[in-house]
Design a protein around this motif. Structure first.
Motif, PDB file in Angstrom:
ATOM      1  N   LYS A  80      22.507  22.985  56.605  1.00  0.00           N
ATOM      2  CA  LYS A  80      22.597  21.650  57.852  1.00  0.00           C
ATOM      3  C   LYS A  80      21.586  21.568  58.568  1.00  0.00           C
ATOM      4  O   LYS A  80      20.561  20.969  58.885  1.00  0.00           O
ATOM      5  N   ILE A  81      20.316  23.210  58.858  1.00  0.00           N
ATOM      6  CA  ILE A  81      19.556  22.840  59.716  1.00  0.00           C
ATOM      7  C   ILE A  81      18.638  22.017  59.286  1.00  0.00           C
ATOM      8  O   ILE A  81      18.146  21.811  60.204  1.00  0.00           O
ATOM      9  N   SER A  82      18.384  21.760  58.037  1.00  0.00           N
ATOM     10  CA  SER A  82      17.224  20.598  57.748  1.00  0.00           C
ATOM     11  C   SER A  82      17.490  18.856  58.549  1.00  0.00           C
ATOM     12  O   SER A  82      16.363  18.730  59.823  1.00  0.00           O
ATOM     13  N   ASN A  83      18.846  18.885  58.761  1.00  0.00           N
ATOM     14  CA  ASN A  83      18.968  17.328  59.151  1.00  0.00           C
ATOM     15  C   ASN A  83      19.274  17.732  60.673  1.00  0.00           C
ATOM     16  O   ASN A  83      19.063  16.573  60.706  1.00  0.00           O
ATOM     17  N   MET A  84      19.676  19.116  61.432  1.00  0.00           N
ATOM     18  CA  MET A  84      19.367  18.758  62.502  1.00  0.00           C
ATOM     19  C   MET A  84      18.450  18.682  63.068  1.00  0.00           C
ATOM     20  O   MET A  84      17.725  18.109  63.855  1.00  0.00           O
ATOM     21  N   MET A  85      16.925  19.617  62.231  1.00  0.00           N
ATOM     22  CA  MET A  85      16.137  19.462  63.099  1.00  0.00           C
ATOM     23  C   MET A  85      14.693  18.095  62.356  1.00  0.00           C
ATOM     24  O   MET A  85      14.277  17.887  62.749  1.00  0.00           O
ATOM     25  N   ARG A 110      14.930  29.801  45.740  1.00  0.00           N
ATOM     26  CA  ARG A 110      14.577  30.593  46.774  1.00  0.00           C
ATOM     27  C   ARG A 110      13.741  30.319  47.916  1.00  0.00           C
ATOM     28  O   ARG A 110      14.368  30.375  49.100  1.00  0.00           O
ATOM     29  N   ALA A 111      13.101  29.254  47.766  1.00  0.00           N
ATOM     30  CA  ALA A 111      12.158  28.521  48.519  1.00  0.00           C
ATOM     31  C   ALA A 111      12.920  27.618  49.838  1.00  0.00           C
ATOM     32  O   ALA A 111      12.808  27.786  50.465  1.00  0.00           O
ATOM     33  N   ILE A 112      13.962  26.792  48.927  1.00  0.00           N
ATOM     34  CA  ILE A 112      14.479  25.973  49.878  1.00  0.00           C
ATOM     35  C   ILE A 112      15.109  27.190  51.205  1.00  0.00           C
ATOM     36  O   ILE A 112      16.092  26.915  52.618  1.00  0.00           O
ATOM     37  N   GLU A 113      15.955  27.923  50.894  1.00  0.00           N
ATOM     38  CA  GLU A 113      16.585  28.854  51.052  1.00  0.00           C
ATOM     39  C   GLU A 113      15.671  29.597  52.289  1.00  0.00           C
ATOM     40  O   GLU A 113      16.131  29.791  53.907  1.00  0.00           O
ATOM     41  N   ALA A 114      13.988  30.067  52.108  1.00  0.00           N
ATOM     42  CA  ALA A 114      13.515  30.605  53.156  1.00  0.00           C
ATOM     43  C   ALA A 114      12.781  29.427  53.812  1.00  0.00           C
ATOM     44  O   ALA A 114      12.952  29.723  54.895  1.00  0.00           O
ATOM     45  N   ILE A 115      12.967  28.139  53.284  1.00  0.00           N
ATOM     46  CA  ILE A 115      12.665  27.041  54.342  1.00  0.00           C
ATOM     47  C   ILE A 115      14.153  26.603  55.758  1.00  0.00           C
ATOM     48  O   ILE A 115      13.798  26.751  56.794  1.00  0.00           O
ATOM     49  N   HIS A 116      15.254  27.406  54.849  1.00  0.00           N
ATOM     50  CA  HIS A 116      16.163  27.051  56.216  1.00  0.00           C
ATOM     51  C   HIS A 116      16.405  28.312  57.092  1.00  0.00           C
ATOM     52  O   HIS A 116      16.275  28.009  58.221  1.00  0.00           O
ATOM     53  N   VAL A 117      15.520  29.733  56.517  1.00  0.00           N
ATOM     54  CA  VAL A 117      15.825  30.848  57.507  1.00  0.00           C
ATOM     55  C   VAL A 117      14.281  30.484  58.160  1.00  0.00           C
ATOM     56  O   VAL A 117      14.778  30.882  59.384  1.00  0.00           O
ATOM     57  N   CYS A 118      13.421  29.795  57.984  1.00  0.00           N
ATOM     58  CA  CYS A 118      12.048  29.385  59.310  1.00  0.00           C
ATOM     59  C   CYS A 118      12.631  28.417  59.981  1.00  0.00           C
ATOM     60  O   CYS A 118      12.454  28.663  60.926  1.00  0.00           O
ATOM     61  N   LEU A 119      13.551  27.899  58.967  1.00  0.00           N
ATOM     62  CA  LEU A 119      14.054  26.599  60.020  1.00  0.00           C
ATOM     63  C   LEU A 119      14.765  27.150  61.625  1.00  0.00           C
ATOM     64  O   LEU A 119      15.037  26.276  62.444  1.00  0.00           O
ATOM     65  N   LEU A 120      15.822  28.407  61.146  1.00  0.00           N
ATOM     66  CA  LEU A 120      16.202  28.443  61.722  1.00  0.00           C
ATOM     67  C   LEU A 120      16.019  29.282  62.506  1.00  0.00           C
ATOM     68  O   LEU A 120      16.258  29.470  64.249  1.00  0.00           O
ATOM     69  N   CYS A 162       6.446  19.570  57.669  1.00  0.00           N
ATOM     70  CA  CYS A 162       6.115  19.862  57.284  1.00  0.00           C
ATOM     71  C   CYS A 162       6.980  20.515  56.470  1.00  0.00           C
ATOM     72  O   CYS A 162       6.888  20.812  54.907  1.00  0.00           O
ATOM     73  N   LEU A 163       7.668  21.598  56.988  1.00  0.00           N
ATOM     74  CA  LEU A 163       9.347  22.378  56.251  1.00  0.00           C
ATOM     75  C   LEU A 163       9.724  21.011  55.129  1.00  0.00           C
ATOM     76  O   LEU A 163      10.367  21.578  54.447  1.00  0.00           O
ATOM     77  N   LEU A 164      10.000  20.555  56.193  1.00  0.00           N
ATOM     78  CA  LEU A 164      11.113  19.168  56.140  1.00  0.00           C
ATOM     79  C   LEU A 164      10.946  18.764  54.252  1.00  0.00           C
ATOM     80  O   LEU A 164      11.568  18.434  53.592  1.00  0.00           O
ATOM     81  N   ARG A 165       9.245  18.462  55.138  1.00  0.00           N
ATOM     82  CA  ARG A 165       8.930  17.349  53.444  1.00  0.00           C
ATOM     83  C   ARG A 165       8.747  18.204  52.184  1.00  0.00           C
ATOM     84  O   ARG A 165       9.157  17.805  51.128  1.00  0.00           O
ATOM     85  N   ILE A 166       8.385  19.675  52.768  1.00  0.00           N
ATOM     86  CA  ILE A 166       8.417  20.602  51.810  1.00  0.00           C
ATOM     87  C   ILE A 166       9.964  20.968  50.730  1.00  0.00           C
ATOM     88  O   ILE A 166       9.908  20.006  49.914  1.00  0.00           O
ATOM     89  N   GLU A 167      11.227  21.102  51.342  1.00  0.00           N
ATOM     90  CA  GLU A 167      12.368  21.190  50.769  1.00  0.00           C
ATOM     91  C   GLU A 167      12.406  19.548  50.487  1.00  0.00           C
ATOM     92  O   GLU A 167      12.567  19.914  48.686  1.00  0.00           O
ATOM     93  N   LYS A 168      12.110  18.500  50.925  1.00  0.00           N
ATOM     94  CA  LYS A 168      12.448  17.393  49.722  1.00  0.00           C
ATOM     95  C   LYS A 168      11.234  17.438  48.375  1.00  0.00           C
ATOM     96  O   LYS A 168      11.891  16.749  47.662  1.00  0.00           O
ATOM     97  N   SER A 169      10.351  17.485  48.584  1.00  0.00           N
ATOM     98  CA  SER A 169       9.474  17.600  47.109  1.00  0.00           C
ATOM     99  C   SER A 169      10.440  19.153  46.372  1.00  0.00           C
ATOM    100  O   SER A 169      10.524  18.801  45.120  1.00  0.00           O
TER     101      SER A 169
END
Length: 178
Positions: free
Chosen positions: A12-17, A57-67, A133-140
């Motif tokens: 849920k980190i993406s929603n929070m951010m 794996r890229a979505i997991e990486a985005i979540h780690v970066c957001l955290l 940008c990370l959030l937009r990449i995740e949606k993409s």
């Protein structure tokens, strides 16, 4: 002491951010090209090296970066041991190298006179666009994975920007100045 993290918060980190920083509206991506280029280019290089570094794996990486960013902003160190894996670690590093002054010394030097990295308000302002940008990449990634399978996003990147992304190991970055 590192703060324990459960799977729910990780997912849920993406929603929070997004609530905190906002999102890039579809069609407005061009305004963020200078950040998208190194982020997506670095990930494409890493996928070329190892196709197992796929969309999941890229979505997991985005979540780690957001955290990690959330940790910078809240002065919290999360225990990410269960979430940083050999499969996503290179992508985490590639993303962080593209924008993070705490990971990339060249960025730290470039922003030294512009941003006070000890100031909560400066940090929040600095990380606003990278988070968006990370959030937009995740949606993409989600869209292209649905359309083209596990490597759909990277196939899309290869077709659209692949010719402009060198076949080297250099992790590129963009610096956000005031």
């Amino acid at each position: 002491m590192k703060k324990q993290l459960n799977r729910y918060k990780f997912e849920k980190i993406s929603n929070m951010m997004a609530k905190e920083f906002g999102k890039i509206a579809k069609g407005d991506e061009d305004a963020y090209t200078m950040l998208f280029i190194p982020m997506e280019g670095n990930m494409l290089k890493l996928n070329r090296e190892n196709p197992d570094r796929n969309g999941r794996r890229a979505i997991e990486a985005i979540h780690v970066c957001l955290l990690l960013i959330d940790g910078y902003l809240t002065d919290t160190e999360y225990d990410l041991n269960g979430y940083r894996t050999p499969e996503n670690e290179a992508l985490v590093n590639g993303l962080l190298m593209s924008f993070d002054p705490f990971t990339n010394d060249e960025i730290r030097e470039a922003v030294a006179g512009q941003w006070d990295l000890n100031s909560p308000s400066d940090l929040r302002s600095y990380f606003r666009e990278p988070v968006m940008c990370l959030l937009r990449i995740e949606k993409s990634i989600e869209l292209w994975t649905e359309e083209g399978g596990a490597n759909g996003y990277f196939n899309y990147l290869e077709q659209t920007i692949g010719a402009t992304v060198p076949r080297d190991k250099q992790m590129n970055f963009s610096v956000l100045l005031k």
